[in-house]
Design an enzyme around this catalytic site. Structure first.
Site, PDB file in Angstrom:
ATOM      1  N   GLY A   1      18.673 -39.306 -32.666  1.00 43.37           N
ATOM      2  CA  GLY A   1      17.757 -39.778 -33.393  1.00 43.37           C
ATOM      3  C   GLY A   1      17.046 -40.890 -33.296  1.00 43.37           C
ATOM      4  N   PHE A   2      18.215 -42.410 -32.000  1.00 38.57           N
ATOM      5  CA  PHE A   2      17.351 -43.255 -31.109  1.00 38.57           C
ATOM      6  C   PHE A   2      16.012 -43.267 -32.255  1.00 38.57           C
ATOM      7  CE2 PHE A   2      17.794 -38.954 -29.334  1.00 38.57           C
ATOM      8  CZ  PHE A   2      19.122 -39.183 -28.458  1.00 38.57           C
TER       9      PHE A   2
ATOM     10  N   THR B   1      26.651 -40.188 -31.003  1.00 35.42           N
ATOM     11  CA  THR B   1      27.437 -41.449 -29.792  1.00 35.42           C
ATOM     12  C   THR B   1      28.735 -41.394 -30.122  1.00 35.42           C
ATOM     13  OG1 THR B   1      27.424 -42.348 -32.357  1.00 35.42           O
ATOM     14  CG2 THR B   1      25.441 -42.669 -31.559  1.00 35.42           C
TER      15      THR B   1
ATOM     16  N   GLY C   1      26.586 -49.710 -35.622  1.00 40.79           N
ATOM     17  CA  GLY C   1      27.542 -48.315 -36.636  1.00 40.79           C
ATOM     18  C   GLY C   1      28.842 -48.505 -36.307  1.00 40.79           C
ATOM     19  N   ALA C   2      29.241 -48.320 -34.784  1.00 39.49           N
ATOM     20  CA  ALA C   2      30.628 -49.153 -34.546  1.00 39.49           C
ATOM     21  C   ALA C   2      31.356 -50.225 -35.451  1.00 39.49           C
ATOM     22  CB  ALA C   2      31.537 -48.714 -32.963  1.00 39.49           C
TER      23      ALA C   2
ATOM     24  N   ARG D   1      35.554 -55.357 -27.748  1.00 42.31           N
ATOM     25  CA  ARG D   1      36.374 -54.236 -26.914  1.00 42.31           C
ATOM     26  C   ARG D   1      35.440 -52.969 -27.304  1.00 42.31           C
ATOM     27  NH1 ARG D   1      41.587 -54.090 -28.863  1.00 42.31           N
ATOM     28  NH2 ARG D   1      41.175 -55.877 -30.652  1.00 42.31           N
TER      29      ARG D   1
ATOM     30  N   GLU E   1      22.487 -49.483 -27.666  1.00 44.96           N
ATOM     31  CA  GLU E   1      21.289 -49.802 -26.939  1.00 44.96           C
ATOM     32  C   GLU E   1      21.441 -50.854 -26.004  1.00 44.96           C
ATOM     33  OE1 GLU E   1      20.358 -51.108 -31.432  1.00 44.96           O
ATOM     34  OE2 GLU E   1      18.987 -49.595 -31.077  1.00 44.96           O
TER      35      GLU E   1
END
Lengths: 744, 327
Positions: free
Chosen positions: A255-256, A484, A525-526, A628, A705
């Site tokens: 997607g980026f 990802t 997201g993460a 982390r 990023e």
């Protein structure tokens, strides 16, 4: 807003969370370099991407792009298209079709209305046929009559008309102290202008949608990064209730940023499917991906650095010009990293906007830092050279102890440590500061360094976990995995907290029928969906403790068993008919009370061919501190991908518009050059151990990023060190170096 | 892609008989033609598939040369031990082109007939005299970074994209064809291509239906050094900005023979006898190399964004000659 009732474990980040169950979990899967749980599906071709769903009665749609840069559609010869065998219809809905994609996270519809043409390639119609080939044939030769208007296509020619854009992620203009006077008075000054070109995400998978209506409810298989807000955008565009729109994005082939908001194919497919009463698929042709999905703005960045004789920056000025379509509010936040990267009491960080009739500009991997760091980090390199100082030392001197603009500390910051660790690992002390002093055959060899920083974001997100009577857990969220590793890290988080082997976690992502989430974007997201999974698991852990009749603090969960109060029972047994909980993370005061960002350092060694000016990267190292690391393998892959993007930014990627008519010149992968394998040497990634208790309960910061932010300037600085030619106009292609190379 | 009919040729005779009909194209690997058809740059009404014809062997001739069937895949040709040993420049040029997947599919004959990669040729929304004769050239005053500086006309400045053909030109290859009436002819590769002039849409001397059946390589030059040097924007999978194919023999310090061909500069794989004359029979030296570059570029003309190709070609040629002559 989400409303899950009593079973929602919601956390607003108003306070730090010093204790994390990920540190005390007994399962031992968090951070481990597990293979992707979706890997076997992907390598065997059985992961179903948006365009691949076999839907009965499917109609193939091909989009029609305008062949003028500015003007109006007067007529479309629908009958001509229908003469192509197999063509069913041409759907033209000038009012509903969207002019351009929407930016990520917006709740509203993007700019609608396509009768007026504002850029070459703007989608104006969709041709529908029984086969893709028939639809494409008719779409490519569809007669469209236009009224031409003069457009603004030339950035250089319209620079003087730049205006102040509306506020975005950062304010367009920021000033503190007296940057001009202090600059003028500074004993050491640097005033340089860097130019970066427009770029395209060029994801492997083109934008694709399949739209299906059942009565008044729409299901759309899409390749979208943020299904929750995308569904809202789509509903608003179509004038239906968001409750009637479901988006499913199980797998996304990259997607980026280009798939953050809905793109024109989704609305076209939905409108056509409604009109026809049949499901419609619309996949953008590669050329349309380049023309009609968001591009990264070109930038012109003037950087002025004034410092004292010791190298301490007293005036930091970063003035940028960017571009976008008329009426669009997004501006490339070039200076976002500049706000907190270095010291300087007197500062100005400005963005002004040139309005052009070229395709929409929007977020592409690390909007802001990816190109803004080129200007700043190359300027720092130039300043260091001017002062005869090591560029790492200059950065160390200007590494601020607290945010240089707000009176707040950093939540965690390891910039100097990353630079030092990288210098040691890379062999920085081997560098000869005199450019052009190392030659190996035809190759001039040099090394360069740049800092990495990327702002850290948390976005409201939720996830549900169901513990099944068979001892498995189903994790569901409208979060996405755009390649990802989201599937894998979410499974690891759930497994660690619930004490289950990862194989017993079933992951369901990318469906708006599941709890809403912010999706994949901005590297949040993460941390965001991951925290939601964590909170759901934490709630289930409490339910298990209750079933065990122990205090949660006395409960150990491991390998499907619960241990506590001198008893050991299987989790499956404790679950009974099943348990479920929802977790929800909400950003809070912590992001105001602390400046949050991830940091790192990039090192690059390049060869410049003394005959031709061709540049080849020989090795790169990235040292990163991003809280982390949830999975050492997928995190590393994210950084490798970012660094590869950086190579493309430095050396090859250049989206070119013809200033005569706004036509995109290079609109395929043969002529828009992303790096290929041979351009990417051995890349090394090293993580510094870090936890950020102010960021979120899993203590992780964004990583997707960080790898690009600073990668390109490290390469550009290495080029200068190799051959002594400063190219301030990216990409650094051989033609720009040629004149500065020694005579043969 | 416009609707077309497809048939499979049972023999070369049948292929040429069919191929002469208007609107007919041969298809072998299809690595270029299919892309062009998808974008409606090529719109044949009929495809005659020649890919199964028995033209896929590499045979040694009695005279010591090699005859390459037109359907030999690029990857097979590049890997042939005889090619590697005797015509190294050809193997190197092939491996410098495209990608592994494309080379597996692309045929030798088709490679010679690749069409230009001019951005504007590839875009049916833009005027292009090669694609739509008489519509104008968008490149001359447009973005022309990858386009030609030699052999251009005021109608077209396209380059020929092949690497293989540049090596073939340096090797003095001969193209063997079969015409629609069944006649065969042998065309020196230098005579195969035409300059754009007023008719850039006509790229070769081949007649309608004329099929390339083989490429003959002459007896290899003994004791020659070979070189293929390709300058490009990325390390792989990019067309040449400038390329040099060279086959040179030395007699002591004197250049005994030289064959030099160039890619990325002109509308055809470029060869200019004046370049070779500048060095043959003379001691290998930077002075004669500079004279060769002068000869090559005497009539070179840039169009703005491709101006750099002129100094780039000069430097690349000089460095290549140093390598070829050991100076």
């Amino acid at each position: 807003m989400f409303g899950f009732g009593d079973k929602t474990n919601s956390l607003t980040m108003n306070e730090p969370v010093p204790e994390s169950l990920l540190d005390t979990g007994a399962q031992g899967v968090i951070s481990r370099p597990l293979d992707r749980v979706d890997g076997p599906l992907k390598v065997s071709g059985t992961a179903t991407y948006a365009a691949e769903y076999a839907v009965p009665g499917l109609v193939h749609g091909v989009l029609v792009g305008a062949k003028i840069g500015h003007g109006k559609v007067l007529a479309i010869d629908v009958e001509a298209a229908k003469r192509v065998p197999g063509v069913i219809d041409v759907v033209v809905d000038f009012d509903t079709f969207i002019r351009n994609a929407q930016q990520g996270g917006e709740e509203g519809a993007p700019t609608q209305g396509v009768k007026q043409v504002d850029y070459f390639g703007q989608i104006v119609a969709i041709v529908l046929a029984d086969t893709y080939e028939a639809a494409r044939e008719a779409a490519l030769s569809l007669p469209v009559e236009y009224e031409y208007k003069a457009g603004t296509y030339d950035f250089e020619a319209h620079k003087d008309e730049a205006e102040t854009p509306p506020r975005g992620l950062i304010p367009p203009h920021y000033s503190q102290g007296d940057p001009d006077t202090t600059y003028d008075a500074a004993p050491v000054k640097l005033d340089v202008t860097y130019v970066t070109p427009s770029q395209n995400s060029a994801a492997m998978e083109p934008h694709a949608s399949i739209a299906m209506w059942e009565d008044d409810a729409l299901t759309l298989y899409g390749a979208y990064q943020m299904p929750t807000s995308d569904a809202s955008q789509l509903a608003k565009s179509l004038g239906v209730s968001v409750s009637k729109v479901r988006i499913i994005s199980r797998y996304i082939g990259g997607g980026f940023g280009s798939k953050l908001g809905i793109a024109p194919e989704s609305v076209a497919a939905a409108v056509a499917a409604k009109q026809l009463g049949r499901p419609v698929k619309a996949v953008m042709m590669r050329q349309q991906v380049f023309e009609a999905t968001p591009r990264r703005s070109n930038t012109e960045q003037r950087i002025r650095l004034g410092c004292d004789a010791d190298g301490r920056i007293v005036s930091f000025v970063h003035d940028s010009l960017v571009a976008n379509l008329p009426g669009e509010s997004f501006f490339e936040p070039v200076g976002i990293g500049s706000h907190s990267l270095y010291c300087g009491e007197n500062r100005r960080i400005n963005h002004d906007m040139v309005r052009l009739n070229l395709g929409l500009t929007g977020s592409m991997r690390a909007p802001g830092e990816a190109v803004g760091m080129v200007g700043v980090e190359c300027a720092i390199d130039e300043l260091a050279e001017q002062m005869g100082m090591d560029p790492i030392e200059l950065r160390r001197i200007n590494d601020p102890l607290k945010d240089p603009e707000k009176d707040v500390p950093f939540s965690s910051r390891m910039l100097t440590r990353a630079l030092d660790e990288g210098a040691r690992r890379f062999g920085w002390n081997q560098r000869n500061a005199t450019p052009g002093s190392r030659r190996e055959g035809e190759w001039l060899v040099g090394i360069g360094v740049a800092a990495a920083t990327r702002n850290n974001q948390l976005q409201k997100s939720s996830a549900k976990i169901e513990l099944k009577p068979d001892g498995t857990a189903v994790v569901s969220s409208a979060m996405t995995d755009i390649g990802t590793g989201s599937y894998t890290i979410m499974a690891q988080i759930a497994a660690e907290v619930l004490g289950l082997p990862v194989e017993r976690i079933v992951m369901k992502l990318g469906d708006t029928n599941d709890p809403p989430a912010a999706g994949s974007g901005g590297s949040w997201g993460a941390a965001s969906a991951g925290s939601a999974v964590y909170l759901a698991a934490e709630a289930l852990r409490e339910q298990l403790a209750k079933a065990m009749e122990v205090d949660p603090g006395d409960l150990t969960l491991k390998d499907g068993e619960a241990i506590g109060g001198n008893r050991r029972r299987s989790i499956a047994e404790l679950v009974g008919d099943g348990m479920e909980a929802t977790g929800e993370i909400v950003p809070g005061k912590q992001e105001k009370q602390f400046t949050q960002a991830s940091y790192g350092a990039h090192f690059a060694e390049v060869g410049v061919n003394v005959v031709t000016g061709e540049v080849r990267v020989r090795r790169m190292l990235g040292v990163f501190a991003a809280g982390r690391v949830l999975n050492a393998k997928t995190a590393r892959s994210q950084c490798l991908g970012g660094m590869t993007f950086g190579i493309g930014c430095a050396l090859t990627e250049d989206l070119i518009h013809d200033p005569r008519n706004g036509k995109l010149v290079n609109r395929d992968l043969a002529e828009y050059h992303v790096p290929v394998n041979a351009d990417v040497p051995q890349l090394e990634v090293h993580f510094l151990d870090e936890r950020d208790i102010h960021a979120n309960p899993i203590h992780a910061k964004g990583i997707g990023e960080l790898g690009i932010s600073g990668a390109a300037p490290a390469v550009v600085n290495a080029i200068y060190n190799a051959c002594g030619v400063r190219v301030r106009n990216l990409p650094v292609t051989c033609d720009k170096l040629l004149a500065g190379l020694p005579a043969l | 892609m416009k609707l077309f009919t497809y048939e499979r040729a049972a023999s070369a005779d049948a292929a040429v008989a069919e191929g002469a009909a208007p609107g007919t194209k041969f298809i072998a690997g299809g690595t270029n033609l299919l892309d062009l058809m998808k974008l409606q740059i090529e719109t044949p009404e009929r495809l005659v598939d020649i890919s199964r014809l028995p033209l896929n062997t590499i045979d040694e001739r009695e005279d010591g040369g090699l005859t390459i069937g037109a359907l030999v895949p690029n990857s097979d040709l590049a890997a042939d031990p005889r090619v590697i040993e005797r015509y190294e420049v050809l193997s190197r040029a092939l491996l410098a082109g495209a990608s592994g997947q494309l080379r597996n599919k692309a045929s030798t004959g088709g490679n010679l007939l690749q069409r230009t990669r001019c951005y504007y040729f590839y875009d049916t929304a833009m005027p292009c005299n090669k694609r739509a004769p008489g519509s104008g050239c968008s490149a001359i005053d447009g973005y022309n970074r990858i386009l030609a500086v030699l052999g251009t006309s005021d109608k077209c400045i396209a380059t020929h994209p092949s690497d293989m053909a540049v090596a073939m030109r340096a090797l003095d290859a001969t193209v063997v064809t079969q015409k629609a009436d069944g006649d065969r002819r042998r065309i020196a590769i230098g005579d195969l291509y035409r300059l754009p002039g007023d008719t850039p849409e006509v790229e070769t001397v081949l007649e309608p239906g004329e099929l390339i059946t083989a490429i003959e390589l002459p007896v290899p030059v003994e004791g020659a050094r070979h070189l293929y040097r390709k300058v490009r924007d990325r390390a792989s999978y990019a067309f040449a900005l400038v390329s040099v194919a060279g086959v040179v023999t030395m007699d002591g310090d004197t250049v005994a023979s030289a064959a030099l061909a160039f890619g990325g500069l002109g509308p055809m794989p470029w060869r200019d006898p004046a370049v070779e004359a500048a060095i043959v029979g003379k001691p290998a030296s930077d002075a004669s190399f500079a004279a060769a570059a002068d000869a090559l570029l005497a009539n070179a003309k840039g169009f703005g964004s491709n101006d750099f190709k002129i100094p780039l070609a000069r430097r690349t040629l000089i460095a290549s000659l140093r390598e070829l002559t050991g100076v």
